[in-house]
Motif scaffolding. Sequence first.
Motif, short mmCIF file in Angstrom:
data_model
loop_
_atom_site.label_atom_id
_atom_site.label_comp_id
_atom_site.label_asym_id
_atom_site.label_seq_id
_atom_site.Cartn_x
_atom_site.Cartn_y
_atom_site.Cartn_z
N GLU A 180 0.84 -1.21 0.00
CA GLU A 180 0.00 0.00 0.00
C GLU A 180 0.87 1.25 0.00
O GLU A 180 0.59 2.22 -0.72
N LEU A 181 1.92 1.23 0.81
CA LEU A 181 2.80 2.40 0.88
C LEU A 181 3.49 2.63 -0.46
O LEU A 181 3.61 3.77 -0.93
N PHE A 182 3.94 1.54 -1.09
CA PHE A 182 4.59 1.67 -2.40
C PHE A 182 3.64 2.30 -3.41
O PHE A 182 4.02 3.18 -4.17
N LYS A 183 2.40 1.80 -3.40
CA LYS A 183 1.44 2.34 -4.38
C LYS A 183 1.23 3.83 -4.17
O LYS A 183 1.24 4.61 -5.12
N MET A 184 1.06 4.24 -2.90
CA MET A 184 0.84 5.66 -2.63
C MET A 184 2.07 6.47 -3.03
O MET A 184 1.96 7.52 -3.66
N GLY A 185 3.24 5.95 -2.69
CA GLY A 185 4.49 6.65 -3.00
C GLY A 185 4.68 6.81 -4.50
O GLY A 185 5.03 7.90 -4.99
N GLU A 186 4.41 5.75 -5.25
CA GLU A 186 4.58 5.80 -6.72
C GLU A 186 3.63 6.83 -7.33
O GLU A 186 4.00 7.57 -8.23
N ILE A 187 2.40 6.84 -6.85
CA ILE A 187 1.42 7.79 -7.41
C ILE A 187 1.86 9.23 -7.13
O ILE A 187 1.82 10.09 -8.01
N CYS A 188 2.34 9.48 -5.93
CA CYS A 188 2.79 10.84 -5.59
C CYS A 188 4.01 11.22 -6.44
O CYS A 188 4.10 12.35 -6.93
N LEU A 189 4.91 10.26 -6.66
CA LEU A 189 6.08 10.54 -7.51
C LEU A 189 5.64 10.87 -8.93
O LEU A 189 6.13 11.83 -9.53
N ARG A 190 4.69 10.06 -9.42
CA ARG A 190 4.23 10.25 -10.80
C ARG A 190 3.69 11.66 -11.03
O ARG A 190 3.81 12.22 -12.09
N HIS A 191 3.09 12.23 -9.99
CA HIS A 191 2.46 13.54 -10.17
C HIS A 191 3.21 14.66 -9.45
O HIS A 191 2.69 15.76 -9.31
N GLY A 192 4.41 14.35 -9.01
CA GLY A 192 5.26 15.39 -8.41
C GLY A 192 4.69 15.99 -7.14
O GLY A 192 4.86 17.18 -6.89
N VAL A 193 4.01 15.17 -6.34
CA VAL A 193 3.38 15.68 -5.11
C VAL A 193 4.17 15.22 -3.89
O VAL A 193 4.33 14.01 -3.66
N PRO A 194 4.68 16.16 -3.09
CA PRO A 194 5.40 15.77 -1.88
C PRO A 194 4.45 15.21 -0.81
O PRO A 194 3.24 15.41 -0.88
N ILE A 195 5.04 14.54 0.17
CA ILE A 195 4.25 13.84 1.19
C ILE A 195 4.70 14.27 2.58
O ILE A 195 5.90 14.33 2.86
N ILE A 196 3.72 14.54 3.43
CA ILE A 196 4.02 14.60 4.87
C ILE A 196 3.57 13.25 5.42
O ILE A 196 2.38 12.91 5.32
N SER A 197 4.49 12.48 5.96
CA SER A 197 4.12 11.18 6.52
C SER A 197 4.15 11.30 8.04
O SER A 197 5.22 11.37 8.64
N ASP A 198 2.97 11.35 8.64
CA ASP A 198 2.87 11.48 10.10
C ASP A 198 2.95 10.08 10.70
O ASP A 198 2.01 9.30 10.62
N GLU A 199 4.11 9.77 11.27
CA GLU A 199 4.36 8.42 11.79
C GLU A 199 4.49 8.43 13.31
O GLU A 199 5.23 7.65 13.91
N ILE A 200 3.74 9.32 13.94
CA ILE A 200 3.85 9.47 15.39
C ILE A 200 3.46 8.18 16.13
O ILE A 200 3.94 7.92 17.23
N HIS A 201 2.60 7.35 15.49
CA HIS A 201 2.18 6.10 16.15
C HIS A 201 3.04 4.91 15.71
O HIS A 201 2.64 3.74 15.91
N GLN A 202 4.19 5.14 15.13
CA GLN A 202 4.97 4.08 14.48
C GLN A 202 5.37 2.92 15.38
O GLN A 202 5.56 1.80 14.90
N ASP A 203 5.53 3.18 16.66
CA ASP A 203 6.04 2.13 17.56
C ASP A 203 4.93 1.27 18.15
O ASP A 203 5.20 0.23 18.77
N ILE A 204 3.67 1.72 18.02
CA ILE A 204 2.58 0.99 18.66
C ILE A 204 1.88 0.14 17.59
O ILE A 204 0.91 0.56 16.95
#
Length: 387
Positions: A180-204
């Motif tokens: 899922e992350l790859f798909k989202m990342g590829e789509i954003c790359l294709r259209h030149g859109v930067p990403i804010i990835s809020d990973e505050i819950h990453q450890d839980i």
Amino acid sequence: MKYDFDRMIDRKGTYSIKHDHAARGMPEDVIPMWVADMDFQAAPCITEAIENRIRHGIFGYSVPDSGYFDTLCGWFERRFAWKTEREWIAQTPGVVNSLYIAIRALTAPDDGVVVQQPVYNPFWYAIRDTGRRLVNNELVYYGGRYGIDFDDFEEKIKGAKLFILCSPHNPTSRVWTREELFKMGEICLRHGVPIISDEIHQDIVYPDKRHHMLASLDERFADITVTCTAPSKTFNLAGLQLSNIIIPNEGLRGRFKQEYKRSGLNEPGVIGLTACKAAYDGGEGWLEELLAYLGGNFAMLHEFLCAKLPKVRLVEPEGTYLAWIDFSGLGYTDQELNDLMRDKARLWLNSGVTYGAGGAGFQRMNLGCPRSVLSEALKRLESAFGG
Ligand SMILES: Cc1ncc(COP(=O)(O)O)c(C=O)c1O
């Protein structure tokens, strides 16, 4: 267990937003299970580090040193296999204010910014408050689980200038897969859109699930991503106001830092720095026990709902300590549900509509509490909604 998560600690009179009932018009006897902090004491290694620093007695302006960065980079590499460099990381007083800064830094007024509702509401408060345009790629709820409509995502990204990803996702508790992350990342790359990835819950994150830091998956993703992290959810340190924002791309980082200065913000607080380093240096054992305890709370809630309120459904928890519960089977309006929750069940949860489209009929319940508190809450749910 080495740590005592069962211990009840009175938080009243400690400047706690969560427990300050009267100020928010809540009855005194409600159980607060709303805002995302936990009712557990921090790991002893953190408290000791803060005590030592306080005993030093001098609290001048502070700046992180190389040991601080070694600790941070060690955490991201050890737990998420992402090799970060200290130059990429900036300290800010919180993830929410970093969202505001990043939106202003990376977009112009009226630009479209994509979010995936139902989602943590400050995402779109930040979009609204900075005069940007909210673009919603609503999550799909199917068979008790949330997913992404990628066709709609691509359509929305095409017309936008920024995407704010919530990963793991609050409130649905999804831990996005690598695919899922790859798909989202590829789509954003294709259209030149930067990403804010809020990973505050990453450890839980619960057994069988794995959190991937988006930027760690591909250097091309790292190059367009502002990753927001903090020890605050993991180690219950939200009141210390420290987050670490990782921006590998020099251009994006420069714009972020300039906007940070323009906002009048300066050096990070010394207690936050001290706590963050201590947590990432010595808190792993505590975290493992916390995850087991939270898993037990989720299991208790799940068993209770199956046995006593079968029309109410817990969305399968993958990450976060926030249970996302579907009450729509009971047939109440959101207003009725909220009123019953407060006045009959005497529980203070977050209404699902707070999180935007797709939130109607749901409630978010914070399970970061001793099991005895949860047990009492479940009794109250049964007497309000059972039978
Ligand atoms: C997804 C998400 N981002 C940010 C925050 C808050 O971050 P901070 O306290 O660092 O502003 C929360 C708190 O619940 C959250 O769930």
